[in-house]
Design a protein around this motif. Structure first.
Motif, PDB file in Angstrom:
ATOM      1  N   ASP A 106       0.833  -1.206   0.000  1.00  0.00           N
ATOM      2  CA  ASP A 106       0.000   0.000   0.000  1.00  0.00           C
ATOM      3  C   ASP A 106       0.867   1.255   0.000  1.00  0.00           C
ATOM      4  OD1 ASP A 106       1.046  -0.041   2.541  1.00  0.00           O
ATOM      5  OD2 ASP A 106      -0.833  -0.603   3.524  1.00  0.00           O
ATOM      6  N   ASP A 107       0.376   2.317   0.626  1.00  0.00           N
ATOM      7  CA  ASP A 107       1.111   3.582   0.658  1.00  0.00           C
ATOM      8  C   ASP A 107       2.464   3.444   1.346  1.00  0.00           C
ATOM      9  OD1 ASP A 107      -0.956   4.763  -0.660  1.00  0.00           O
ATOM     10  OD2 ASP A 107      -1.849   5.691   1.102  1.00  0.00           O
ATOM     11  N   LYS A 108       2.565   2.563   2.329  1.00  0.00           N
ATOM     12  CA  LYS A 108       3.852   2.355   3.006  1.00  0.00           C
ATOM     13  C   LYS A 108       4.879   1.783   2.030  1.00  0.00           C
ATOM     14  CE  LYS A 108       2.095   1.676   7.703  1.00  0.00           C
ATOM     15  NZ  LYS A 108       1.971   0.722   8.834  1.00  0.00           N
ATOM     16  N   PHE A 109       4.422   0.861   1.219  1.00  0.00           N
ATOM     17  CA  PHE A 109       5.306   0.280   0.208  1.00  0.00           C
ATOM     18  C   PHE A 109       5.762   1.362  -0.771  1.00  0.00           C
ATOM     19  CE2 PHE A 109       6.118  -1.823  -3.859  1.00  0.00           C
ATOM     20  CZ  PHE A 109       6.954  -2.861  -3.483  1.00  0.00           C
ATOM     21  N   ALA A 110       4.823   2.222  -1.189  1.00  0.00           N
ATOM     22  CA  ALA A 110       5.165   3.308  -2.106  1.00  0.00           C
ATOM     23  C   ALA A 110       6.162   4.265  -1.468  1.00  0.00           C
ATOM     24  CB  ALA A 110       3.898   4.061  -2.520  1.00  0.00           C
ATOM     25  N   ARG A 111       6.003   4.516  -0.157  1.00  0.00           N
ATOM     26  CA  ARG A 111       6.927   5.411   0.535  1.00  0.00           C
ATOM     27  C   ARG A 111       8.328   4.784   0.610  1.00  0.00           C
ATOM     28  NH1 ARG A 111       6.966   7.217   6.797  1.00  0.00           N
ATOM     29  NH2 ARG A 111       8.624   8.768   6.632  1.00  0.00           N
ATOM     30  N   ALA A 112       8.382   3.474   0.842  1.00  0.00           N
ATOM     31  CA  ALA A 112       9.667   2.782   0.868  1.00  0.00           C
ATOM     32  C   ALA A 112      10.345   2.893  -0.499  1.00  0.00           C
ATOM     33  CB  ALA A 112       9.470   1.321   1.250  1.00  0.00           C
ATOM     34  N   CYS A 113       9.584   2.699  -1.565  1.00  0.00           N
ATOM     35  CA  CYS A 113      10.135   2.826  -2.919  1.00  0.00           C
ATOM     36  C   CYS A 113      10.659   4.239  -3.158  1.00  0.00           C
ATOM     37  CB  CYS A 113       9.067   2.479  -3.960  1.00  0.00           C
ATOM     38  SG  CYS A 113       8.640   0.727  -4.039  1.00  0.00           S
TER      39      CYS A 113
END
Length: 323
Positions: free
Chosen positions: A29-36
């Motif tokens: 989700d958004d956390k994954f996008a932030r990590a990327c």
């Protein structure tokens, strides 16, 4: 009975690990996008760390990232407190992997990273762990249970960690527009690297090793040149500027014998005018495809002025690992 039991166990493990990975899909989700985003804008390197089985997973993820366009390497968490922390720079991003998120080695390492303001991404199975609470971004690798019937050996959990790492690597690859050629540059020794990097100029015979003669020589002289250079072809050139007039090949020799020409006859009577050519910058893999299509075993390399600058045959492609 023993074989049946093994088969059933193997199938069960694959089903359970597959189900564990599928259960993680909603957590991308958004956390994954932030990590990327953190990884994409990293000005230094991406450092993977972990201990035990998670350490092995971290090593593999570091390798995958490095081969797909993200500069990265692995630092063993236990060694970080004994000097290896110096390998991590201010512009780096750290990805820490731990199923429990409570390893003593990581607990010692995390405050030092925090103090230096180094971004930390956690991949963990426990979202309420010390690691998860300390990280800038926490990605879930939570599994309900291990595929191990004792629920002890890291199986589903380590597979989940690996899958999250692969998801990061591929998301970054796509975001960067990483191409096959980029991949080949990281794998020059592999089949893809050879296919996309080796050019005709890298493997052609040059200078005195090029089988070459004028069209005015006898068939015998052309055969001696072909035999001496062992490529199964002779480039027939204009003596004044070395531009290609045609070729004489072992196939032409067979046709010569069928029509009972004398070896004292002039080469111009039996040679093939024109001929298939490639440029030095042509990919060797493309040259191979052309040679297979035209059913020839050797080819002449010319420059833009059609001057002969090299030659090679199937044996050279074989030595280069393209066949």
């Amino acid at each position: 009975m023993f074989n049946e039991t093994c088969i059933q166990a193997g199938q069960r493990v694959l089903r359970e690990e597959a189900e564990a990975i599928l259960a993680l899909v909603p957590s991308i989700d958004d956390k994954f996008a932030r990590a990327c985003d953190l990884l994409l804008h990293c000005q230094g390197k991406v450092i993977l760390t972990g201990v035990g089985k998670s350490g092995h997973i971290a090593t593999k993820i570091a390798s995958t990232l490095a081969s797909t366009g993200t500069q990265s390497f692995f630092v063993q968490a236990g060694e970080a407190a004994h000097g290896d922390l110096g390998m991590i720079g201010q512009n780096d991003v750290v990805i820490a992997i731990s199923n429990s998120g409570e390893g003593s080695e990581l607990k010692l390492m995390i405050p030092l990273l925090r103090r230096r303001g180094i971004p930390l991404i956690a991949i963990t199975g426990k979202l309420d762990s010390s690691l998860a609470k300390s990280a800038d971004v926490t990605l879930s690798a939570h599994v309900e249970k291990e595929a191990c019937p004792l629920n002890l050996a890291p199986t589903s959990s380590s597979t989940a960690e690996l899958a999250i790492g692969d998801a990061l690597a591929i998301a970054l690859l796509e975001a960067r527009g990483f191409t096959e050629r980029d991949f080949a540059l990281s794998h020059p020794g592999g089949a893809l690297g050879r296919k996309l990097l080796v050019r005709c100029g890298d493997l052609m015979h040059t200078g005195a090793d090029i089988p070459m003669c004028a069209s005015t020589v006898t068939i015998k002289e052309a055969l001696l040149e072909m035999t001496a250079k062992t490529l199964g072809i002779v480039a027939v050139v204009n003596p004044e500027d070395q531009t290609l007039v045609g070729v004489y090949t072992d196939g032409d020799l067979r046709r010569t014998l069928e029509h009972e020409f004398s070896v004292k006859d002039q080469l111009s009577e039996v040679m093939t005018y024109g001929g298939i050519t490639v440029k030095a910058q042509t990919l060797a893999a493309d040259a191979l495809s052309l040679m297979q299509q035209k059913k020839i075993s050797a080819v002449i390399v010319v420059d833009d002025a059609h001057k002969v600058i090299g030659a090679f045959n199937m044996h050279d492609l074989l030595r280069a690992g393209l066949i």
